[in-house]
Structure formats: structure tokens, C-alpha cells
Enzyme design. Structure first.
Site, mmCIF file in Angstrom:
data_model
loop_
_atom_site.group_PDB
_atom_site.id
_atom_site.type_symbol
_atom_site.label_atom_id
_atom_site.label_comp_id
_atom_site.label_asym_id
_atom_site.label_seq_id
_atom_site.Cartn_x
_atom_site.Cartn_y
_atom_site.Cartn_z
ATOM 1 C CG PHE A 1 -1.568 1.223 1.623
ATOM 2 C CD1 PHE A 1 -2.250 2.007 0.697
ATOM 3 C CD2 PHE A 1 -1.519 1.657 2.960
ATOM 4 C CE1 PHE A 1 -2.862 3.199 1.078
ATOM 5 C CE2 PHE A 1 -2.129 2.833 3.344
ATOM 6 C CZ PHE A 1 -2.794 3.616 2.405
ATOM 7 C CB SER B 1 4.748 1.608 13.687
ATOM 8 O OG SER B 1 3.444 1.768 14.196
ATOM 9 C CB VAL C 1 -9.701 0.577 11.267
ATOM 10 C CG1 VAL C 1 -9.710 2.079 11.294
ATOM 11 C CG2 VAL C 1 -10.928 0.054 11.914
ATOM 12 C CE1 TYR D 1 4.054 -3.658 12.141
ATOM 13 C CE2 TYR D 1 3.525 -2.016 13.812
ATOM 14 C CZ TYR D 1 3.702 -2.365 12.485
ATOM 15 O OH TYR D 1 3.530 -1.404 11.509
ATOM 16 C CE LYS E 1 7.146 -1.338 11.441
ATOM 17 N NZ LYS E 1 7.650 -1.384 10.062
ATOM 18 C CD GLU F 1 -8.452 -8.345 18.950
ATOM 19 O OE1 GLU F 1 -8.400 -9.476 19.455
ATOM 20 O OE2 GLU F 1 -8.180 -8.099 17.785
ATOM 21 C CG ASP G 1 6.537 -6.553 -2.277
ATOM 22 O OD1 ASP G 1 5.998 -7.643 -2.019
ATOM 23 O OD2 ASP G 1 6.189 -5.471 -1.764
HETATM 24 N N1 LIG Z 1 -0.529 0.567 7.020
HETATM 25 C C1 LIG Z 1 -0.369 1.010 8.257
HETATM 26 O O1 LIG Z 1 -1.344 1.231 8.998
HETATM 27 C C2 LIG Z 1 1.024 1.305 8.783
HETATM 28 C C3 LIG Z 1 1.175 2.171 9.861
HETATM 29 C C4 LIG Z 1 2.457 2.447 10.349
HETATM 30 C C5 LIG Z 1 3.548 1.823 9.763
HETATM 31 N N2 LIG Z 1 3.373 0.967 8.720
HETATM 32 C C6 LIG Z 1 4.550 0.317 8.152
HETATM 33 O O2 LIG Z 1 4.707 0.725 6.815
HETATM 34 C C7 LIG Z 1 5.276 -0.327 6.047
HETATM 35 C C8 LIG Z 1 4.421 -0.591 4.826
HETATM 36 O O3 LIG Z 1 3.103 -0.874 5.243
HETATM 37 P P1 LIG Z 1 1.922 -1.128 4.212
HETATM 38 O O4 LIG Z 1 0.672 -0.692 4.865
HETATM 39 O O5 LIG Z 1 2.272 -0.599 2.874
HETATM 40 O O6 LIG Z 1 1.895 -2.724 4.190
HETATM 41 P P2 LIG Z 1 1.566 -3.689 2.987
HETATM 42 O O7 LIG Z 1 1.301 -5.027 3.598
HETATM 43 O O8 LIG Z 1 0.550 -3.120 2.085
HETATM 44 O O9 LIG Z 1 2.945 -3.738 2.199
HETATM 45 C C9 LIG Z 1 4.039 -4.446 2.660
HETATM 46 C C10 LIG Z 1 4.718 -5.082 1.470
HETATM 47 O O10 LIG Z 1 5.795 -5.862 1.995
HETATM 48 C C11 LIG Z 1 5.809 -7.089 1.308
HETATM 49 N N3 LIG Z 1 6.375 -8.131 2.162
HETATM 50 C C12 LIG Z 1 5.945 -8.521 3.378
HETATM 51 N N4 LIG Z 1 6.713 -9.520 3.839
HETATM 52 C C13 LIG Z 1 7.644 -9.756 2.884
HETATM 53 C C14 LIG Z 1 8.728 -10.656 2.770
HETATM 54 N N5 LIG Z 1 9.018 -11.537 3.730
HETATM 55 N N6 LIG Z 1 9.484 -10.613 1.656
HETATM 56 C C15 LIG Z 1 9.207 -9.736 0.668
HETATM 57 N N7 LIG Z 1 8.187 -8.863 0.710
HETATM 58 C C16 LIG Z 1 7.427 -8.867 1.808
HETATM 59 C C17 LIG Z 1 4.374 -7.411 0.962
HETATM 60 O O11 LIG Z 1 4.298 -8.283 -0.160
HETATM 61 C C18 LIG Z 1 3.788 -6.042 0.681
HETATM 62 O O12 LIG Z 1 3.814 -5.737 -0.690
HETATM 63 C C19 LIG Z 1 5.381 -1.534 6.984
HETATM 64 O O13 LIG Z 1 6.677 -1.598 7.473
HETATM 65 C C20 LIG Z 1 4.419 -1.195 8.106
HETATM 66 O O14 LIG Z 1 4.819 -1.786 9.311
HETATM 67 C C21 LIG Z 1 2.132 0.707 8.205
#
Ligand SMILES: NC(=O)c1ccc[n+]([C@@H]2O[C@H](COP(=O)([O-])OP(=O)(O)OC[C@H]3O[C@@H](n4cnc5c(N)ncnc54)[C@H](O)[C@@H]3O)[C@@H](O)[C@H]2O)c1
Length: 313
Positions: A11, A114, A182, A139, A143, A264, A31
Site C-alpha cells: 500500500f 510505526s 481500519v 511488532y 520496529k 484487543e 517485494d
Molecule cells: N498501514 C499502516 O497502517 C502502517 C502504519 C504504520 C507503519 N506501517 C509500516 O509501513 C510499512 C508498509 O506498510 P503497508 O501498509 O504498505 O503494508 P503492505 O502489507 O501493504 O505492504 C508491505 C509489502 O511488503 C511485502 N512483504 C511482506 N513480507 C515480505 C517478505 N518476507 N518478503 C518480501 N516482501 C514482503 C508485501 O508483499 C507487501 O507488498 C510496513 O513496514 C508497516 O509496518 C504501516
């Protein structure tokens, strides 16, 4: 610049890729899967592998100037199911990445941490970057540990880095069938006429930041020369789940069915971020209001469901 976005098909990563391309950078993506809602983009060099595949990861780092690390193999809830997996797949593999960044003299390593998880339950809101760090999930602990390794590698080897702590991003291309985000999950269910689950009484307060505002913050943090190395990126305001529900009712104009469930343990009940540092040092400012962002996201999800467009390999 030559950039590598690790987790670039997710995302947040997919929007970062768009921004980097629009600014004229060369973009590589590492990825394990393709984007969920778009075909591979022309001009992007893809390395489709698991983060644990060290030889392909180090090959992907060839000639890269800036690395963006966005992979997380867990989310707050799932991380507690198997903390050993969480640490091995996130912390250990990320340390390998940082070693490679040092060896290859990468100019900057940008880590997406995060803002919702590293602080734990805050004693006061809004939460600034200097607030106590007491994560309450595996998690969040992972981080924070990764943040600490960046500090260590900077001290030991001069690794240049910046850490972005996003609040709760939402917007187009967030997985509405996933287990994080959410707003997307609610909208996906509402669009399919299913009831939504609310954990607790809906009074839990979070900081919802629209995706392009987050990307602007990540981009500015990566390309600015700043005094600080850690930036909160959020909207700077708190909204309860009930507030979100109220706005959704206005935007969606259909009855929303709700199941209330017990709160939770991994979830922090009231948090929003102090974004003064990013405003001051990066000249960054969130642009999109919650109702405007919700409308855009709703439009996207409806279009997806209508056209049944999902590209996953
Ligand atoms: N979305 C949120 O609410 C949020 C909030 C704060 C921080 N983050 C952080 O931002 C970052 C990106 O989040 P996002 O929402 O885009 O998540 P997402 O799940 O949409 O994207 C993560 C990507 O990482 C890839 N991935 C996961 N495990 C993998 C692996 N072992 N090998 C290769 N690729 C792998 C997935 O295929 C996916 O494309 C993450 O580190 C997440 O912790 C997200």
C-alpha cells in the site's frame, strides 16, 4: 537518484514508487509479490523475492543511492502470535540489510517505523518524537529495535538514515481485505453489505493520515538534510472510531451494520502524533482532510469491486 523500495508493491510502497517516478528517480522495487490493485509499472525494475533471500536482496542493492525499507512481515495483532518469527523475519533480516547498506556505501537508508506502535500507551497526547517509547506488541518492539540498530550502525559505521513514524495511513490501494487499516477494512465490508467489527465501544482514538500526505512526509524526510533523524508523520489530530463511522455514514449514504467486540490487548486506545518537527524541519504539512480522504478511498474501493480488478501473482 537510484532508489530501491523494499516492500514497494504494498500500500504505502506503491504510492512512494509513484512519487519517486514523478520526481524523475530510477526506481527498483523488492517485494515478494506484485501489487494487489495494479499491473507492474513501466520503468520500474522489479526484484520479486522474499526478504529472507539474502543473495537476491544484496544484488538488488547494486548501484542504489537511497534505500526505503517498508517491509514488515507482521502487523501488531499477528506479531504476538509468533514473536520468534517476528524477530527473525523482521529484525534479523533488517540487520543483514543494514550491513549491506554499510558495505555498499548507500547514501541514505529510510526506515518506515510505526507511530502507532513504538510509543505504546502515551501518558499525554499529542505524542512527540521524544516521548517515552514503550511498545506493547512484538511488532512495536521489533520496529523500535530496528530503529536502535540504525542508531548503532550510524555510530559504528556512519550509516546515514532517517526514520519515519507514520500514524494510521489510509487511502487508495490499501488492502480492504487485509488485517491492517481500519478504514479500508470497514469500507470493503460496507461495500459488500457485510457488518463491520468494532473492537471496544468505538471511543478508541487514532490519528488517520491520508496516503499522499504520508508519502510527501517520507519523501521530504528522505531528501532533506535535517538536524533530526526521526519524524512523526500523521494528521496531528485524533479521531475516534465513532467519529469515522459518523463520517462514513454521511459519505456512503447507506445503513452500516456494526458488531461490537471486546477491546484487543495489542491496541493502544488513545494516540495521535505531534507533527511539529516535520512541519518545522521538512516544511511538510498534511493537505487532505479526513472527510476528503474518506471520499476518495470509498470511490476507489467501489471501483475495484465493480471492476473486480485484483492483480496478484
Ligand atoms: N498501514 C499502516 O497502517 C502502517 C502504519 C504504520 C507503519 N506501517 C509500516 O509501513 C510499512 C508498509 O506498510 P503497508 O501498509 O504498505 O503494508 P503492505 O502489507 O501493504 O505492504 C508491505 C509489502 O511488503 C511485502 N512483504 C511482506 N513480507 C515480505 C517478505 N518476507 N518478503 C518480501 N516482501 C514482503 C508485501 O508483499 C507487501 O507488498 C510496513 O513496514 C508497516 O509496518 C504501516
Amino acid at each position: 537518484m537510484n532508489t530501491l523500495v523494499i516492500g514497494g508493491n504494498g500500500f504505502i510502497g506503491s504510492h512512494l514508487v509513484d512519487r519517486l517516478l514523478s520526481e524523475g528517480h530510477v526506481v527498483h522495487v523488492f517485494d515478494r509479490q506484485s501489487e494487489l490493485y495494479r499491473k507492474p509499472l513501466e520503468g520500474v525494475i522489479y526484484h520479486i523475492q522474499d526478504f529472507g533471500n539474502r543473495s537476491i536482496l544484496s544484488e538488488a542493492l547494486n548501484n542504489i543511492d537511497i534505500v526505503f525499507h517498508l517491509i514488515s512481515t507482521t502487523v501488531p495483532k499477528t506479531s504476538n502470535y509468533d514473536p520468534i518469527f517476528d524477530v527473525m523475519s523482521n529484525v534479523v533480516e533488517t540487520i543483514f540489510l543494514f550491513e549491506q547498506c554499510v558495505e555498499r556505501k548507500i547514501k541514505k537508508t529510510v526506515f518506515v517505523s510505526s507511530g502507532g506502535a513504538v510509543y505504546g500507551t502515551p501518558t499525554a497526547v499529542p505524542v512527540s518524537e521524544d516521548s517515552p517509547l514503550n511498545p506493547e506488541s512484538s511488532y512495536g518492539i521489533s520496529k523500535l529495535t530496528i530503529e536502535k540498530y540504525l542508531e548503532l550502525f550510524h555510530r559504528l559505521y556512519g550509516l546515514e538514515y532517517v526514520i519515519v513514524r507514520p500514524s494510521n495511513p489510509y487511502g487508495e490501494r490499501q488492502n480492504y481485505e487485509g488485517n491492517q487499516g481500519v478504514i479500508a477494512v470497514f469500507m470493503g465490508k460496507i461495500a459488500k453489505n457485510q457488518a463491520i467489527d468494532i473492537w471496544g465501544d468505538g471511543s478508541s482514538i487514532k490519528d488517520y493520515v491520508y496516503i499522499t500526505d504520508l508519502i510527501d512526509g517520507i519523501y521530504k524526510a528522505a531528501f532533506s538534510n535535517t538536524k533530526h533523524r526521526v519524524f512523526n508523520i500523521g494528521s496531528g489530530a485524533g479521531h475516534s472510531i465513532n467519529d469515522v463511522l459518523k463520517l462514513l455514514t454521511q459519505i456512503i449514504e447507506k445503513k452500516i451494520l456494526v458488531n461490537y467486540k471486546p477491546q484487543e490487548a495489542f491496541d493502544v486506545s488513545k494516540i495521535y502524533l505531534d507533527i511539529t518537527r516535520a512541519r518545522r524541519e521538512l516544511g511538510w504539512e498534511p493537505q487532505i482532510s479526513l472527510d476528503a480522504g474518506l471520499s476518495r478511498t470509498w470511490e476507489f474501493i467501489n471501483l475495484q469491486l465493480l471492476e473486480n480488478k485484483v492483480y496478484i501473482s
